[in-house]
Design an enzyme around this catalytic site. Structure first.
Site, PDB file in Angstrom:
ATOM      1  N   GLY A   1       0.859   3.513  -8.500  1.00 44.57           N
ATOM      2  CA  GLY A   1       0.394   4.823  -8.993  1.00 44.57           C
ATOM      3  C   GLY A   1       1.295   5.309 -10.123  1.00 44.57           C
TER       4      GLY A   1
ATOM      5  N   THR B   1       8.546  -0.302  -3.925  1.00 47.43           N
ATOM      6  CA  THR B   1       7.692   0.037  -2.785  1.00 47.43           C
ATOM      7  C   THR B   1       8.034  -0.869  -1.601  1.00 47.43           C
ATOM      8  OG1 THR B   1       5.475   0.003  -1.811  1.00 47.43           O
ATOM      9  CG2 THR B   1       5.762  -1.371  -3.733  1.00 47.43           C
ATOM     10  N   ILE B   2       8.043  -0.266  -0.429  1.00 48.21           N
ATOM     11  CA  ILE B   2       8.268  -1.087   0.768  1.00 48.21           C
ATOM     12  C   ILE B   2       7.086  -2.026   0.989  1.00 48.21           C
ATOM     13  CG2 ILE B   2       9.723   0.634   1.921  1.00 48.21           C
ATOM     14  CD1 ILE B   2       7.242   1.192   3.772  1.00 48.21           C
ATOM     15  N   ASP B   3       5.930  -1.731   0.350  1.00 43.15           N
ATOM     16  CA  ASP B   3       4.714  -2.506   0.623  1.00 43.15           C
ATOM     17  C   ASP B   3       4.702  -3.875  -0.068  1.00 43.15           C
ATOM     18  OD1 ASP B   3       3.939  -0.154   1.876  1.00 43.15           O
ATOM     19  OD2 ASP B   3       2.732   0.540   0.184  1.00 43.15           O
TER      20      ASP B   3
ATOM     21  N   ARG C   1       3.716  -6.967  29.512  1.00 39.82           N
ATOM     22  CA  ARG C   1       2.719  -6.148  28.815  1.00 39.82           C
ATOM     23  C   ARG C   1       2.291  -6.766  27.475  1.00 39.82           C
ATOM     24  NH1 ARG C   1       5.843  -0.388  29.809  1.00 39.82           N
ATOM     25  NH2 ARG C   1       4.667   0.198  31.660  1.00 39.82           N
TER      26      ARG C   1
ATOM     27  N   GLU D   1      -1.045  -1.624   8.891  1.00 44.46           N
ATOM     28  CA  GLU D   1      -1.907  -0.431   9.002  1.00 44.46           C
ATOM     29  C   GLU D   1      -3.257  -0.602   8.313  1.00 44.46           C
ATOM     30  OE1 GLU D   1       0.082   2.859   7.093  1.00 44.46           O
ATOM     31  OE2 GLU D   1       0.230   1.824   5.181  1.00 44.46           O
TER      32      GLU D   1
END
Ligand code: F6P
Length: 369
Positions: free
Chosen positions: A110, A131-133, A168, A227
């Site tokens: 961006g 960016t961490i992405d 679990r 995510e």
């Protein structure tokens, strides 16, 4: 020479390390005056800045966040403070009034898109990929990614011991927006049993099959989900939509969606952890400190050479630069035939799909991690 520095978009570990490297090397090598714009492009729109001394940028290498503050709504082409008005000419005028020779802009796609548009109007920018992405085009790494992966890996390790004790299914939801880099790398580093990335929409029945098979043997299952992951034929889960933002969609919730879907399909209890902003906070790893410092020094050398309109990049282990317009408005996704995806498959990690026939990597294949 007078140079501005700006940090835009979401914060990220390593921002201060870049600010320090850019400012110190410009001061030491070019005797430059350096000023820092506050809160990203808001600082350029509203002329909010402060002069940075050598002392201001000393002792900040390890600090998380950004000493300049940041903003992810302040787009001069759709200024939220003026109901979406285009105030880009004001930014250009402020830049000239301040007598700047250029601005080093530290941000993600961006921020690079805005910088590219302003560059065409005469504001001279050099970009640094943040960016961490890890989803910026034309660079193998963005700074901040290694730190986010380390934090997410630590979470996987911790979920494993508690998941194993209780037998679990443990789901970890990571950040990463529309790219699966964080989930894939943290899942690999933490030896997750299932890794789900946006680039490979998953089949819930296949994930349930893996969990049930593990119930018979190991009793527990670790699932790492980015995510932006989504079911095959389905949609991404949107947590909220933020008005006035150049990036209005906030993803999140796929971990809980998965848990709901799995509960009726497996015998074990299912628990979800959403890691969230922990991945962005705190001190950068040693790798990110070194990468940020080198990115900053390289950005300063581009400024010194008068090479504006370019973003620093890392390609095949070497620092280089790429024109801003090639980065603007683009996203770098995980290639589904990349070495990392193949490596996950090679060690028996499920990618949530039954139909995946991923070939093992062969010597000589052109593959990057
Ligand atoms: O782009 C970085 C990032 O942390 C993404 O991984 C995440 O989707 C988004 O920013 C979160 O944004 P915000 O801080 O506005 O919630």
């Amino acid at each position: 020479m007078k140079i501005g520095i700006l940090t835009g978009g979401g914060d990220c570990p390593g921002l201060n390390a870049v600010i320090r490297a850019v400012a110190k090397s410009l001061m030491l090598q070019c005797d430059a005056e350096v000023l820092g714009f506050e809160q990203g492009f808001l600082g350029m729109i509203e002329k909010k800045y402060r002069d940075l001394s050598y002392r201001d940028v000393s002792g900040i290498l390890t600090a998380g966040g950004t000493i300049l503050g940041t903003h992810n709504k302040a787009n001069p082409f759709e200024y939220f403070g003026a109901d979406g008005a285009d105030v880009s000419q004001q930014v250009v005028d402020n830049y000239h009034e301040l007598g700047l020779d250029g601005v080093v802009v530290i941000g993600g796609d961006g921020t690079m898109t805005i910088a590219h548009q302003l560059h065409k109007m005469g504001v001279r920018f050099v970009g640094v990929p943040k960016t961490i992405d890890n989803d910026l085009m034309h660079t193998d790494r963005t700074f901040g990614f290694d730190t986010a992966v380390s934090i997410a890996t630590d979470a996987v390790d911790r979920l494993q011991t508690t998941g194993e004790s209780h037998g679990r299914v443990m789901i970890l939801e990571t950040m990463g927006r529309y790219a699966g880099w964080i989930a894939l790398h943290a899942g690999m580093a933490g030896a997750a049993d299932v890794i789900l990335i946006p680039e490979l929409p998953f089949e819930i029945d296949e994930i349930a099959r893996v969990c049930r098979a593990r119930e018979e043997r190991q009793r527990f299952t670790i699932i790492v989900v980015g995510e932006g992951a989504k079911p095959r034929g389905g949609e991404q889960v949107v947590r909220e939509t933020i008005e006035d933002s150049p990036d209005p969609i906030r993803l999140g919730g796929i971990g809980n969606y998965l848990s709901e879907q799995l509960k009726s399909r497996v015998d074990s209890e299912v628990r979800t952890t959403v890691l969230g902003h922990v991945q962005r906070g705190g001190t950068p790893t040693a790798f990110d400190r070194i990468l940020s410092t080198n990115f900053g020094i390289y950005a300063a050398s581009l400024v010194a050479a008068g090479r504006f309109g370019e973003m620093v990049a890392l390609k095949d282990g070497k620092l280089c630069s790429i024109e801003l317009h090639k980065v603007a408005n683009k996203t770098r996704y995980v290639p589904v035939d990349s070495l990392m995806v193949r490596a996950a498959a090679a060690v028996g990690t499920s990618l949530g799909r039954r139909d995946l026939n991923i070939d093992l990597a062969k010597p000589g294949d052109d593959l990057t991690i």
